[in-house]
Design a protein around this motif. Structure first.
Motif, PDB file in Angstrom:
ATOM      1  N   ARG A 184       0.842  -1.206   0.000  1.00 39.00           N
ATOM      2  CA  ARG A 184       0.000   0.000   0.000  1.00 39.00           C
ATOM      3  C   ARG A 184       0.877   1.256   0.000  1.00 39.00           C
ATOM      4  O   ARG A 184       0.600   2.218  -0.724  1.00 39.00           O
ATOM      5  N   LYS A 232      -4.935   4.619  -7.642  1.00 37.97           N
ATOM      6  CA  LYS A 232      -4.553   4.392  -6.241  1.00 37.97           C
ATOM      7  C   LYS A 232      -5.769   4.041  -5.398  1.00 37.97           C
ATOM      8  O   LYS A 232      -5.720   3.132  -4.561  1.00 37.97           O
ATOM      9  N   ASN A 263      -6.445   0.521  -3.450  1.00 38.07           N
ATOM     10  CA  ASN A 263      -6.752   0.485  -2.011  1.00 38.07           C
ATOM     11  C   ASN A 263      -8.052  -0.249  -1.727  1.00 38.07           C
ATOM     12  O   ASN A 263      -8.161  -0.980  -0.736  1.00 38.07           O
ATOM     13  N   GLU A 306      -8.458  -3.598   0.554  1.00 41.70           N
ATOM     14  CA  GLU A 306      -9.432  -3.734   1.634  1.00 41.70           C
ATOM     15  C   GLU A 306     -10.262  -5.003   1.468  1.00 41.70           C
ATOM     16  O   GLU A 306     -10.546  -5.701   2.453  1.00 41.70           O
TER      17      GLU A 306
END
Length: 198
Positions: free
Chosen positions: A131, A145, A149, A153
């Motif tokens: 990350r 990005k 992310n 998750e």
């Protein structure tokens, strides 16, 4: 993702499925292992490479390729890998529980035995490192990005629920395929995910 990393992920999955004794469709293996394929031709190139290296037996059926790991392939996985020469692709680990034993130091001094006590913590560390690399890459736009992310998750959520995040990891691999410097870390994360039970 480099070809060597794709080959390693395919071999790792074939190694895990070797107990079935049945050939597996390489396209399905690639999809479930997070290997981004550009075309059917690339699938044939990967299959031919593994076959020419005498690691798998391939069966070409219509538009598909099936493969099964042979004895040399099993040995290769346990002793080597395409990405890291001389480093086993498959780490044979032994899950041990030792309580109130003054002889526990025998295990830690034994050859070929590893005691894992922080697997989840190490995986979480690798994900956070991944990350951070993505966040610091100035060549990745903010939309990409954010998508990466979100995939991370989903991967973490599946892992916390005790499931292998095959599809979210595949999506993550595709999204991060053009991010510089993350392919080996992504491969390590993939190997750790695939080695988990479930």
């Amino acid at each position: 993702m480099k070809q060597s990393e794709k080959l390693d992920l395919i071999l790792q999955t074939l190694y895990e499925l070797r107990v079935t004794g049945q050939p597996q469709f390489l396209k399905t293996i690639c999809e479930n292992s997070g290997v981004p394929l550009v075309s059917r031709d690339e699938l044939y190139i990967l299959a031919k490479r593994l076959e020419n290296d005498n690691l798998v037996e391939c069966h070409y059926i219509g538009a598909g390729v099936m493969a099964i790991l042979n004895s040399y392939g099993i040995e290769y996985c346990e002793e080597d890998s395409y990405s890291y020469k001389g480093t086993p692709l498959i780490m044979n680990t032994y899950n041990l529980t030792i309580s109130n034993s003054p002889q526990a130091n025998i295990v830690s001094a034994s050859t070929g035995v590893s005691v894992q006590n922080n697997f989840q913590g190490e995986l979480k560390h690798k994900i956070n490192e991944f990350r951070k690399l993505v966040a610091e890459d100035v060549n990745v736009d903010e939309t990409q990005k954010q998508e990466i992310n979100e995939c991370l998750e989903e991967v973490e959520s599946a892992l916390n629920a005790g499931r292998k995040p095959k599809f979210s990891f595949k999506q993550l691999s595709e999204l991060a395929s053009n991010v510089a410097g993350v392919s080996s870390l992504l491969l390590q994360i993939g190997q750790m995910i695939m080695s988990q039970p479930g």
